[in-house]
Design a protein around this motif. Sequence first.
Motif, PDB file in Angstrom:
ATOM      1  N   ARG A 106      78.186   6.681  34.503  1.00 39.47           N
ATOM      2  CA  ARG A 106      78.479   6.601  33.078  1.00 39.47           C
ATOM      3  C   ARG A 106      77.198   6.577  32.245  1.00 39.47           C
ATOM      4  NH1 ARG A 106      80.893   1.249  30.859  1.00 39.47           N
ATOM      5  NH2 ARG A 106      78.831   1.025  29.930  1.00 39.47           N
ATOM      6  N   LEU A 107      76.219   5.787  32.691  1.00 40.60           N
ATOM      7  CA  LEU A 107      74.970   5.690  31.944  1.00 40.60           C
ATOM      8  C   LEU A 107      74.220   7.021  31.940  1.00 40.60           C
ATOM      9  CD1 LEU A 107      73.854   2.163  33.165  1.00 40.60           C
ATOM     10  CD2 LEU A 107      74.506   2.784  30.832  1.00 40.60           C
ATOM     11  N   LEU A 108      74.265   7.730  33.048  1.00 41.20           N
ATOM     12  CA  LEU A 108      73.636   9.048  33.090  1.00 41.20           C
ATOM     13  C   LEU A 108      74.344  10.008  32.129  1.00 41.20           C
ATOM     14  CD1 LEU A 108      73.014   9.402  36.932  1.00 41.20           C
ATOM     15  CD2 LEU A 108      71.267   9.087  35.165  1.00 41.20           C
ATOM     16  N   ALA A 109      75.676   9.935  32.100  1.00 45.95           N
ATOM     17  CA  ALA A 109      76.448  10.789  31.193  1.00 45.95           C
ATOM     18  C   ALA A 109      76.151  10.461  29.733  1.00 45.95           C
ATOM     19  CB  ALA A 109      77.939  10.637  31.479  1.00 45.95           C
ATOM     20  N   GLU A 110      75.796   9.211  29.478  1.00 46.25           N
ATOM     21  CA  GLU A 110      75.488   8.789  28.109  1.00 46.25           C
ATOM     22  C   GLU A 110      74.051   9.089  27.712  1.00 46.25           C
ATOM     23  OE1 GLU A 110      76.529   4.656  28.029  1.00 46.25           O
ATOM     24  OE2 GLU A 110      78.691   5.048  27.952  1.00 46.25           O
ATOM     25  N   GLY A 111      73.290   9.672  28.648  1.00 45.53           N
ATOM     26  CA  GLY A 111      71.948  10.119  28.287  1.00 45.53           C
ATOM     27  C   GLY A 111      70.801   9.343  28.881  1.00 45.53           C
ATOM     28  N   ALA A 112      71.063   8.414  29.791  1.00 46.42           N
ATOM     29  CA  ALA A 112      69.967   7.686  30.424  1.00 46.42           C
ATOM     30  C   ALA A 112      69.098   8.653  31.220  1.00 46.42           C
ATOM     31  CB  ALA A 112      70.517   6.598  31.344  1.00 46.42           C
ATOM     32  N   ALA A 113      67.792   8.533  31.079  1.00 45.45           N
ATOM     33  CA  ALA A 113      66.865   9.377  31.831  1.00 45.45           C
ATOM     34  C   ALA A 113      66.854   8.914  33.281  1.00 45.45           C
ATOM     35  CB  ALA A 113      65.464   9.289  31.233  1.00 45.45           C
ATOM     36  N   VAL A 114      67.112   9.818  34.203  1.00 47.92           N
ATOM     37  CA  VAL A 114      67.357   9.437  35.590  1.00 47.92           C
ATOM     38  C   VAL A 114      66.162   8.758  36.245  1.00 47.92           C
ATOM     39  CG1 VAL A 114      66.694  11.677  36.580  1.00 47.92           C
ATOM     40  CG2 VAL A 114      68.395  10.243  37.756  1.00 47.92           C
ATOM     41  N   ASP A 115      64.944   9.143  35.869  1.00 46.31           N
ATOM     42  CA  ASP A 115      63.749   8.545  36.473  1.00 46.31           C
ATOM     43  C   ASP A 115      63.021   7.584  35.536  1.00 46.31           C
ATOM     44  OD1 ASP A 115      63.939   9.582  39.035  1.00 46.31           O
ATOM     45  OD2 ASP A 115      62.778  11.383  38.571  1.00 46.31           O
ATOM     46  N   ALA A 116      63.704   7.125  34.496  1.00 49.02           N
ATOM     47  CA  ALA A 116      63.077   6.170  33.575  1.00 49.02           C
ATOM     48  C   ALA A 116      62.803   4.858  34.308  1.00 49.02           C
ATOM     49  CB  ALA A 116      63.991   5.928  32.383  1.00 49.02           C
ATOM     50  N   ARG A 117      61.710   4.230  33.942  1.00 48.30           N
ATOM     51  CA  ARG A 117      61.349   2.945  34.552  1.00 48.30           C
ATOM     52  C   ARG A 117      61.810   1.801  33.658  1.00 48.30           C
ATOM     53  NH1 ARG A 117      58.279   3.459  38.988  1.00 48.30           N
ATOM     54  NH2 ARG A 117      57.520   5.569  39.394  1.00 48.30           N
ATOM     55  N   ASN A 118      62.241   0.733  34.310  1.00 48.21           N
ATOM     56  CA  ASN A 118      62.676  -0.434  33.540  1.00 48.21           C
ATOM     57  C   ASN A 118      61.470  -1.246  33.096  1.00 48.21           C
ATOM     58  OD1 ASN A 118      61.818  -1.845  35.792  1.00 48.21           O
ATOM     59  ND2 ASN A 118      63.818  -2.679  36.317  1.00 48.21           N
ATOM     60  N   SER A 119      61.709  -2.395  32.516  1.00 45.97           N
ATOM     61  CA  SER A 119      60.618  -3.209  31.984  1.00 45.97           C
ATOM     62  C   SER A 119      59.685  -3.718  33.071  1.00 45.97           C
ATOM     63  CB  SER A 119      61.183  -4.392  31.189  1.00 45.97           C
ATOM     64  OG  SER A 119      62.075  -5.148  32.000  1.00 45.97           O
ATOM     65  N   MET A 120      60.116  -3.663  34.333  1.00 43.18           N
ATOM     66  CA  MET A 120      59.281  -4.086  35.457  1.00 43.18           C
ATOM     67  C   MET A 120      58.617  -2.907  36.158  1.00 43.18           C
ATOM     68  SD  MET A 120      59.607  -7.312  35.288  1.00 43.18           S
ATOM     69  CE  MET A 120      58.882  -7.846  36.828  1.00 43.18           C
ATOM     70  N   GLY A 121      58.833  -1.716  35.619  1.00 45.08           N
ATOM     71  CA  GLY A 121      58.192  -0.536  36.192  1.00 45.08           C
ATOM     72  C   GLY A 121      58.921   0.093  37.354  1.00 45.08           C
ATOM     73  N   ARG A 122      60.186  -0.302  37.591  1.00 42.95           N
ATOM     74  CA  ARG A 122      60.957   0.245  38.712  1.00 42.95           C
ATOM     75  C   ARG A 122      61.979   1.259  38.203  1.00 42.95           C
ATOM     76  NH1 ARG A 122      60.239  -3.622  42.966  1.00 42.95           N
ATOM     77  NH2 ARG A 122      61.036  -2.007  44.382  1.00 42.95           N
ATOM     78  N   THR A 123      62.322   2.222  39.044  1.00 42.51           N
ATOM     79  CA  THR A 123      63.334   3.211  38.684  1.00 42.51           C
ATOM     80  C   THR A 123      64.645   2.917  39.415  1.00 42.51           C
ATOM     81  OG1 THR A 123      62.861   4.761  40.484  1.00 42.51           O
ATOM     82  CG2 THR A 123      61.533   4.975  38.461  1.00 42.51           C
ATOM     83  N   ALA A 124      65.680   3.617  39.000  1.00 41.28           N
ATOM     84  CA  ALA A 124      66.984   3.450  39.629  1.00 41.28           C
ATOM     85  C   ALA A 124      66.940   3.861  41.098  1.00 41.28           C
ATOM     86  CB  ALA A 124      68.031   4.273  38.872  1.00 41.28           C
ATOM     87  N   LEU A 125      66.304   4.994  41.395  1.00 41.60           N
ATOM     88  CA  LEU A 125      66.244   5.461  42.782  1.00 41.60           C
ATOM     89  C   LEU A 125      65.415   4.510  43.643  1.00 41.60           C
ATOM     90  CD1 LEU A 125      66.964   7.598  44.865  1.00 41.60           C
ATOM     91  CD2 LEU A 125      64.895   8.840  44.193  1.00 41.60           C
ATOM     92  N   ASP A 126      64.341   4.024  43.095  1.00 49.15           N
ATOM     93  CA  ASP A 126      63.476   3.054  43.774  1.00 49.15           C
ATOM     94  C   ASP A 126      64.319   1.867  44.271  1.00 49.15           C
ATOM     95  OD1 ASP A 126      61.715   0.930  44.338  1.00 49.15           O
ATOM     96  OD2 ASP A 126      60.500   1.221  42.548  1.00 49.15           O
ATOM     97  N   LEU A 127      65.040   1.224  43.375  1.00 50.48           N
ATOM     98  CA  LEU A 127      65.760   0.002  43.742  1.00 50.48           C
ATOM     99  C   LEU A 127      67.062   0.277  44.485  1.00 50.48           C
ATOM    100  CD1 LEU A 127      64.948  -2.249  40.684  1.00 50.48           C
ATOM    101  CD2 LEU A 127      64.203  -2.532  43.038  1.00 50.48           C
TER     102      LEU A 127
END
Length: 202
Positions: free
Chosen positions: A21-42
């Motif tokens: 859902r978040l990807l469909a809403e426009g979230a950048a797939v490789d964006a890093r969170n405030s701790m510098g981690r990505t979705a694929l990483d975690l």
Amino acid sequence: MCIADHLVEAAEGGDVFLVARLLAEGAAVDARNSMGRTALDLASFRGHPEVVRLLITAGADPEQPAGEHRESTPLCLAAAHGRTAVVEALIDAGVHLRAQGRMRWVPLVLAATSGDEGHPRTVTLLLDRGADINAVMKGRTSHEWAARFGQVQMVRRLLGRGATPTAKALTAAHEYTERHPESQRKNALIIDALRVASATAD
């Protein structure tokens, strides 16, 4: 909380529907969170293969820098923690099995030596999918590292899969015995296995 934080949190928790859902809403797939981690990483670290496949299908870089200090890769994180299904998903995406990341870690070595006796299922998968059993990381192969750490079953497994028995592995096994005299009986099994494999190879 920004959308990148939401995406990474959902991926870490294994919530494939929220990630989609978040990807469909426009979230950048490789964006890093405030701790510098990505979705694929975690997702790789936590062991969520469905999320990993979804993220890769959405365009995530399967060989991106990963880890707390971006020192690793998704495959190395998954291999080191025995996330076999994630390892398979990453291999299916075309990730190479050689040394990788800033630290030049070898996934097979990490899978073979992490924890008390490594991760046998992950090791088997990596070897079945083409990992070089004699690949070197920081001067040692996977079975040489396993001998150094006193991992009897892993040494036997790797020798059984064709690892080259080396003098370095035998030396490492003797050094482990010196460091851990209480494990002398267990380590004698490693030394015997190496000697038998060496004699057979000759």
